[in-house]
Design a protein around this motif. Structure first.
Motif, PDB file in Angstrom:
ATOM      1  N   TYR A 265     -36.899 -25.772 -27.220  1.00 52.75           N
ATOM      2  CA  TYR A 265     -37.118 -25.056 -25.962  1.00 52.75           C
ATOM      3  C   TYR A 265     -38.226 -24.027 -26.145  1.00 52.75           C
ATOM      4  CZ  TYR A 265     -36.063 -20.925 -23.005  1.00 52.75           C
ATOM      5  OH  TYR A 265     -36.126 -19.834 -22.185  1.00 52.75           O
TER       6      TYR A 265
ATOM      7  N   PHE B 121     -24.216 -29.540 -13.736  1.00 57.46           N
ATOM      8  CA  PHE B 121     -25.230 -30.368 -13.100  1.00 57.46           C
ATOM      9  C   PHE B 121     -24.770 -31.829 -13.069  1.00 57.46           C
ATOM     10  CE2 PHE B 121     -28.753 -27.299 -13.457  1.00 57.46           C
ATOM     11  CZ  PHE B 121     -28.261 -26.448 -14.433  1.00 57.46           C
TER      12      PHE B 121
ATOM     13  N   PHE C  91     -25.140 -32.701 -22.346  1.00 58.77           N
ATOM     14  CA  PHE C  91     -24.833 -33.818 -21.465  1.00 58.77           C
ATOM     15  C   PHE C  91     -23.567 -34.554 -21.892  1.00 58.77           C
ATOM     16  CE2 PHE C  91     -28.546 -34.382 -18.754  1.00 58.77           C
ATOM     17  CZ  PHE C  91     -29.527 -33.659 -19.417  1.00 58.77           C
TER      18      PHE C  91
ATOM     19  N   PHE D 190     -30.499 -32.193 -26.943  1.00 65.45           N
ATOM     20  CA  PHE D 190     -31.514 -31.142 -26.892  1.00 65.45           C
ATOM     21  C   PHE D 190     -32.265 -31.083 -28.217  1.00 65.45           C
ATOM     22  CE2 PHE D 190     -33.445 -27.096 -26.257  1.00 65.45           C
ATOM     23  CZ  PHE D 190     -33.254 -26.358 -27.423  1.00 65.45           C
TER      24      PHE D 190
ATOM     25  N   ALA E  86     -25.139 -19.572 -19.442  1.00 67.92           N
ATOM     26  CA  ALA E  86     -26.112 -18.567 -19.018  1.00 67.92           C
ATOM     27  C   ALA E  86     -26.626 -17.779 -20.214  1.00 67.92           C
ATOM     28  CB  ALA E  86     -25.473 -17.620 -18.014  1.00 67.92           C
TER      29      ALA E  86
ATOM     30  N   LEU F 206     -27.881 -38.090 -24.868  1.00 68.02           N
ATOM     31  CA  LEU F 206     -28.959 -37.144 -24.588  1.00 68.02           C
ATOM     32  C   LEU F 206     -28.755 -35.890 -25.420  1.00 68.02           C
ATOM     33  CD1 LEU F 206     -29.134 -37.670 -20.779  1.00 68.02           C
ATOM     34  CD2 LEU F 206     -31.177 -37.397 -22.163  1.00 68.02           C
TER      35      LEU F 206
ATOM     36  N   GLN G  26     -33.581 -27.826 -14.436  1.00 68.47           N
ATOM     37  CA  GLN G  26     -34.553 -28.543 -15.242  1.00 68.47           C
ATOM     38  C   GLN G  26     -34.926 -29.849 -14.561  1.00 68.47           C
ATOM     39  OE1 GLN G  26     -33.406 -28.773 -19.437  1.00 68.47           O
ATOM     40  NE2 GLN G  26     -32.282 -26.854 -19.188  1.00 68.47           N
TER      41      GLN G  26
ATOM     42  N   TYR H 140     -23.330 -23.165 -15.817  1.00 71.92           N
ATOM     43  CA  TYR H 140     -23.831 -23.988 -14.722  1.00 71.92           C
ATOM     44  C   TYR H 140     -23.510 -25.450 -15.011  1.00 71.92           C
ATOM     45  CZ  TYR H 140     -26.310 -19.634 -14.383  1.00 71.92           C
ATOM     46  OH  TYR H 140     -26.590 -18.303 -14.329  1.00 71.92           O
TER      47      TYR H 140
ATOM     48  N   ARG I 208     -33.374 -17.602 -10.576  1.00 72.34           N
ATOM     49  CA  ARG I 208     -32.483 -18.465  -9.813  1.00 72.34           C
ATOM     50  C   ARG I 208     -33.246 -19.094  -8.678  1.00 72.34           C
ATOM     51  NH1 ARG I 208     -30.698 -18.326 -13.823  1.00 72.34           N
ATOM     52  NH2 ARG I 208     -28.914 -17.163 -14.617  1.00 72.34           N
TER      53      ARG I 208
ATOM     54  N   PRO J 197     -35.284 -19.664 -17.364  1.00 72.45           N
ATOM     55  CA  PRO J 197     -33.902 -19.185 -17.457  1.00 72.45           C
ATOM     56  C   PRO J 197     -33.881 -17.724 -17.035  1.00 72.45           C
ATOM     57  CG  PRO J 197     -34.510 -20.363 -19.418  1.00 72.45           C
ATOM     58  CD  PRO J 197     -35.760 -20.192 -18.615  1.00 72.45           C
TER      59      PRO J 197
ATOM     60  N   TYR K 241     -38.591 -27.930 -22.129  1.00 64.27           N
ATOM     61  CA  TYR K 241     -37.573 -28.453 -23.034  1.00 64.27           C
ATOM     62  C   TYR K 241     -37.966 -29.858 -23.483  1.00 64.27           C
ATOM     63  CZ  TYR K 241     -34.618 -24.974 -20.577  1.00 64.27           C
ATOM     64  OH  TYR K 241     -34.096 -23.824 -20.032  1.00 64.27           O
TER      65      TYR K 241
ATOM     66  N   ARG L  68     -26.593 -28.697  -8.697  1.00 62.21           N
ATOM     67  CA  ARG L  68     -26.317 -27.631  -9.659  1.00 62.21           C
ATOM     68  C   ARG L  68     -25.251 -26.730  -9.047  1.00 62.21           C
ATOM     69  NH1 ARG L  68     -28.475 -22.325  -9.758  1.00 62.21           N
ATOM     70  NH2 ARG L  68     -28.666 -21.423 -11.824  1.00 62.21           N
TER      71      ARG L  68
ATOM     72  N   TYR M 174     -27.001 -35.499 -12.866  1.00 59.24           N
ATOM     73  CA  TYR M 174     -28.284 -36.182 -12.822  1.00 59.24           C
ATOM     74  C   TYR M 174     -28.024 -37.678 -12.671  1.00 59.24           C
ATOM     75  CZ  TYR M 174     -30.902 -32.095 -14.529  1.00 59.24           C
ATOM     76  OH  TYR M 174     -31.490 -30.858 -14.660  1.00 59.24           O
TER      77      TYR M 174
ATOM     78  N   ASP N 235     -36.821 -22.021 -29.359  1.00 61.93           N
ATOM     79  CA  ASP N 235     -35.494 -22.340 -29.881  1.00 61.93           C
ATOM     80  C   ASP N 235     -35.574 -23.741 -30.465  1.00 61.93           C
ATOM     81  OD1 ASP N 235     -32.165 -22.642 -28.320  1.00 61.93           O
ATOM     82  OD2 ASP N 235     -32.882 -23.112 -30.331  1.00 61.93           O
TER      83      ASP N 235
ATOM     84  N   ASN O 228     -32.333 -21.989 -11.498  1.00 60.83           N
ATOM     85  CA  ASN O 228     -32.954 -22.526 -12.696  1.00 60.83           C
ATOM     86  C   ASN O 228     -32.446 -23.930 -12.908  1.00 60.83           C
ATOM     87  OD1 ASN O 228     -34.359 -22.673 -15.153  1.00 60.83           O
ATOM     88  ND2 ASN O 228     -32.458 -22.272 -16.244  1.00 60.83           N
TER      89      ASN O 228
ATOM     90  N   GLY P   2     -30.105 -17.012 -22.960  1.00 63.32           N
ATOM     91  CA  GLY P   2     -30.776 -17.838 -23.955  1.00 63.32           C
ATOM     92  C   GLY P   2     -31.570 -18.952 -23.299  1.00 63.32           C
ATOM     93  N   SER P   3     -31.588 -20.108 -23.937  1.00 64.64           N
ATOM     94  CA  SER P   3     -32.412 -21.198 -23.443  1.00 64.64           C
ATOM     95  C   SER P   3     -31.803 -21.913 -22.237  1.00 64.64           C
ATOM     96  CB  SER P   3     -32.636 -22.225 -24.556  1.00 64.64           C
ATOM     97  OG  SER P   3     -31.431 -22.904 -24.849  1.00 64.64           O
ATOM     98  N   GLU P   4     -30.514 -21.772 -22.034  1.00 60.29           N
ATOM     99  CA  GLU P   4     -29.808 -22.530 -20.992  1.00 60.29           C
ATOM    100  C   GLU P   4     -30.059 -24.028 -21.160  1.00 60.29           C
ATOM    101  OE1 GLU P   4     -29.606 -18.989 -17.637  1.00 60.29           O
ATOM    102  OE2 GLU P   4     -30.384 -20.946 -17.067  1.00 60.29           O
ATOM    103  N   LYS P   5     -30.070 -24.479 -22.418  1.00 58.27           N
ATOM    104  CA  LYS P   5     -30.252 -25.901 -22.683  1.00 58.27           C
ATOM    105  C   LYS P   5     -29.076 -26.675 -22.107  1.00 58.27           C
ATOM    106  CE  LYS P   5     -28.035 -25.347 -27.167  1.00 58.27           C
ATOM    107  NZ  LYS P   5     -28.241 -25.212 -28.614  1.00 58.27           N
ATOM    108  N   LEU P   6     -29.332 -27.911 -21.762  1.00 59.31           N
ATOM    109  CA  LEU P   6     -28.304 -28.760 -21.174  1.00 59.31           C
ATOM    110  C   LEU P   6     -27.544 -29.509 -22.260  1.00 59.31           C
ATOM    111  CD1 LEU P   6     -30.368 -30.250 -18.215  1.00 59.31           C
ATOM    112  CD2 LEU P   6     -28.482 -28.628 -18.039  1.00 59.31           C
TER     113      LEU P   6
ATOM    114  N   PHE Q 145     -25.150 -38.765 -15.148  1.00 57.39           N
ATOM    115  CA  PHE Q 145     -24.837 -37.819 -16.224  1.00 57.39           C
ATOM    116  C   PHE Q 145     -24.374 -36.493 -15.652  1.00 57.39           C
ATOM    117  CE2 PHE Q 145     -26.321 -40.031 -19.945  1.00 57.39           C
ATOM    118  CZ  PHE Q 145     -27.276 -40.909 -19.469  1.00 57.39           C
TER     119      PHE Q 145
ATOM    120  N   TYR R 181     -35.889 -33.275 -25.030  1.00 53.52           N
ATOM    121  CA  TYR R 181     -34.612 -33.921 -25.321  1.00 53.52           C
ATOM    122  C   TYR R 181     -34.906 -35.313 -25.874  1.00 53.52           C
ATOM    123  CZ  TYR R 181     -32.375 -30.396 -22.297  1.00 53.52           C
ATOM    124  OH  TYR R 181     -31.929 -29.216 -21.741  1.00 53.52           O
TER     125      TYR R 181
ATOM    126  N   PHE S 232     -32.501 -35.066 -10.687  1.00 54.49           N
ATOM    127  CA  PHE S 232     -31.555 -33.987 -10.424  1.00 54.49           C
ATOM    128  C   PHE S 232     -30.841 -34.234  -9.096  1.00 54.49           C
ATOM    129  CE2 PHE S 232     -29.794 -29.871  -9.960  1.00 54.49           C
ATOM    130  CZ  PHE S 232     -30.114 -29.398  -8.689  1.00 54.49           C
TER     131      PHE S 232
END
Lengths: 115, 116
Positions: free
Chosen positions: B48, A35, A105, B45, A97, B43, B105, A33, B101, B98, B33, A50, A37, B56, B103, A99-103, A91, B35, A47
């Motif tokens: 989580y 994004f 940047f 992470f 996809a 930025l 942040q 995904y 849909r 996650p 999350y 997406r 921001y 995590d 999803n 797991g945590s789907e952490k961003l 940003f 950050y 936001f």
């Protein structure tokens, strides 16, 4: 490993000009995904949009439009007829996809729109 | 509805002190999350949380950093024995989950930490 590159550190334009902010990404995943921001001077990340990796349709929202091209791993953002209120740091971010789907940047592009 | 809230908005501390930063996510969001935003690193992470699953922690920079989330809602980020390089803006974000849909942040206003 994931990586997002925003090569433009700072851009300055005059009001009503169109401006494009570049974003190039790297990922090994097939499902991911993207994004955008906006961070105005107040500091809060807002936001904007997406996109899913399986949907390459470009999108337009008012003066904003986004061009997603998997072939060049790019997800560029265009502001048409820029306004002073568009001044902010923008940003681009990527998440994979599962797991945590952490961003992850990019470093951001500071846009200044002068009257 | 209410967005993500964080407190305090600003925190100034002396090197070596411990600090606690608080995050209250959007009601109904199960994912949370943390950050960090600093001039040098951009930025990044940190950690989580998702429901009752193990967090995590892969982004925590050292063992001086820890976080917890009580009752699946409010989260606290703790930095022990603060160092000057910990000075940054600490941002919290929440999302529906996650796997759900859409999803996306949503971020709070951040806590600006200054270590003297």
């Amino acid at each position: 490993a994931q990586k997002v590159t925003q090569a433009q550190t700072e851009i300055s334009v005059v009001e009503k000009e169109d401006v494009t902010l570049d974003c190039v990404y790297e990922t090994r995943d097939t499902t991911y995904y993207l994004f955008w921001y906006k961070q105005p001077p107040s500091g809060e990340l807002v936001f904007l949009i997406r996109r899913n990796s399986f949907d390459e349709q470009n999108e337009i929202s008012g003066r904003y439009s986004w061009n997603f091209q998997k072939s060049t791993s790019s997800f560029n953002f265009t502001i048409t007829a820029s306004q002073v209120v568009d001044s902010a740091v923008y940003f681009c971010a990527l998440s994979e996809a599962g797991g945590s789907e952490k961003l992850v940047f990019g470093k951001g592009t500071k846009l200044t729109v002068n009257p | 509805g209410a967005g993500v809230s964080q407190s305090p908005s600003n925190k100034v501390t002396e090197k070596g002190k411990d600090v606690e930063l608080r995050c209250d996510p959007i009601s109904g969001h199960t994912a949370l999350y943390w950050y960090r935003q600093s001039l040098g690193q951009g930025l990044e992470f940190l950690i989580y949380f998702q429901g009752n699953s193990a967090p995590d922690k892969s982004g925590l920079p050292s063992d001086r950093f820890s976080a917890e989330r009580t009752g699946g809602s409010v989260s606290t980020l703790t930095i022990q024995r603060t160092q000057q390089e910990d000075s940054a803006v600490y941002l919290c974000a929440s999302s529906p989950s996650p796997g759900q849909r859409p999803n996306t942040q949503y971020f709070g206003p951040g806590t600006r930490l200054t270590v003297l």
